[in-house]
Motif scaffolding. Structure first.
Motif, short mmCIF file in Angstrom:
data_model
loop_
_atom_site.label_atom_id
_atom_site.label_comp_id
_atom_site.label_asym_id
_atom_site.label_seq_id
_atom_site.Cartn_x
_atom_site.Cartn_y
_atom_site.Cartn_z
N SER A 111 0.72 -1.32 -0.08
CA SER A 111 -0.01 0.29 0.07
C SER A 111 0.82 1.41 0.02
O SER A 111 0.48 2.34 -0.76
CB SER A 111 -0.90 0.06 1.24
OG SER A 111 -0.30 0.02 2.38
N GLU A 112 1.87 1.22 0.73
CA GLU A 112 2.80 2.30 0.77
C GLU A 112 3.76 2.73 -0.66
O GLU A 112 3.70 3.75 -1.06
CB GLU A 112 3.73 2.21 1.95
CG GLU A 112 2.97 2.54 3.25
CD GLU A 112 3.73 2.29 4.39
OE1 GLU A 112 4.98 1.90 4.52
OE2 GLU A 112 3.44 2.55 5.57
N PHE A 113 3.81 1.29 -1.34
CA PHE A 113 4.46 1.56 -2.59
C PHE A 113 3.54 2.61 -3.84
O PHE A 113 3.80 3.35 -4.25
CB PHE A 113 4.67 0.36 -3.17
CG PHE A 113 5.15 0.23 -4.72
CD1 PHE A 113 6.18 0.69 -5.22
CD2 PHE A 113 4.07 0.02 -5.71
CE1 PHE A 113 6.63 0.79 -6.54
CE2 PHE A 113 4.21 0.09 -7.04
CZ PHE A 113 5.63 0.42 -7.60
N ALA B 197 1.96 7.01 -6.50
CA ALA B 197 0.82 8.29 -6.74
C ALA B 197 1.30 9.61 -6.35
O ALA B 197 1.07 10.52 -7.23
CB ALA B 197 -0.34 7.72 -5.97
N ASN B 198 1.92 9.72 -5.12
CA ASN B 198 2.49 11.22 -4.74
C ASN B 198 3.46 11.70 -5.65
O ASN B 198 3.17 13.08 -6.15
CB ASN B 198 3.09 10.76 -3.22
CG ASN B 198 1.87 11.03 -2.11
OD1 ASN B 198 0.67 11.35 -2.37
ND2 ASN B 198 2.28 10.56 -0.88
N GLU B 199 4.49 10.76 -6.07
CA GLU B 199 5.32 11.26 -6.95
C GLU B 199 4.84 11.59 -8.14
O GLU B 199 5.53 12.82 -8.94
CB GLU B 199 6.65 10.22 -6.87
CG GLU B 199 7.53 10.14 -5.59
CD GLU B 199 7.94 11.56 -5.31
OE1 GLU B 199 8.58 12.30 -5.95
OE2 GLU B 199 7.38 11.79 -3.90
N ARG C 16 13.89 -0.74 -2.30
CA ARG C 16 13.04 -1.76 -3.06
C ARG C 16 11.90 -1.21 -3.62
O ARG C 16 11.49 -1.68 -4.57
CB ARG C 16 12.71 -2.83 -2.05
CG ARG C 16 14.14 -3.74 -1.62
CD ARG C 16 13.71 -4.72 -0.91
NE ARG C 16 14.98 -5.16 -0.19
CZ ARG C 16 14.93 -5.65 1.01
NH1 ARG C 16 14.06 -5.96 2.03
NH2 ARG C 16 16.50 -6.19 1.52
N PHE C 17 11.46 -0.05 -3.02
CA PHE C 17 10.45 0.62 -3.87
C PHE C 17 10.70 1.13 -5.19
O PHE C 17 10.09 0.92 -6.18
CB PHE C 17 10.19 2.18 -3.04
CG PHE C 17 9.23 1.81 -1.98
CD1 PHE C 17 9.81 1.12 -0.86
CD2 PHE C 17 7.88 2.51 -1.80
CE1 PHE C 17 8.92 1.26 0.46
CE2 PHE C 17 7.03 2.21 -0.72
CZ PHE C 17 7.49 1.70 0.49
N GLY C 18 12.10 1.45 -5.32
CA GLY C 18 12.39 1.92 -6.79
C GLY C 18 12.98 0.67 -7.65
O GLY C 18 12.32 0.69 -8.93
#
Length: 119
Positions: free
Chosen positions: A26-28, A33-35, A66-68
């Motif tokens: 969910s944070e990914f 979305a924010n970026e 790991r998000f990237g």
């Protein structure tokens, strides 16, 4: 798509803290979305940046990187096949759907058929 989805799922659950596995998904999506929104909506940029920092601070640096990695897999997958629902598949593979909230995965082909009928 399956190859990239499997790779992203391999990356995301490797987090050292098992309690972070669910929020990672969910944070990914929130960071992504924010970026993306920050590129077009500058009025709310500060609020989204605070949200980004709050999320980032929940992870160790190697975990947050790991998000990237997942984002790169998303881009590669969509470049190879733009007519797919990579995020929806990943969302459901991470068991983020909620029957109580009416969230379920609709296969991309069904979505295309529904959109075609609506037009």
């Amino acid at each position: 798509m399956r190859k990239y989805c499997e790779e992203s799922l391999f990356i995301s659950p490797r987090l050292d803290n098992a309690e972070l596995n669910y929020p990672f998904g969910s944070e990914f999506f929130a960071v992504f979305a924010n970026e993306l929104a920050n590129t077009v909506d500058l009025n709310n940029r500060e609020k989204r940046e605070k949200d980004y920092i709050r999320i980032r601070d929940r992870y160790k640096p190697d975990e947050f990187s790991r998000f990237g990695e997942v984002f790169c897999l998303l881009v590669e997958s969509l470049e190879r096949n733009p007519f797919q629902d990579f995020l929806g598949g990943m969302y459901m593979e991470l068991n983020m759907g909620s029957k109580a909230h009416g969230q379920c995965f609709t296969p991309f082909g069904v979505c295309q058929a529904m959109a075609a009928m609506a037009m």
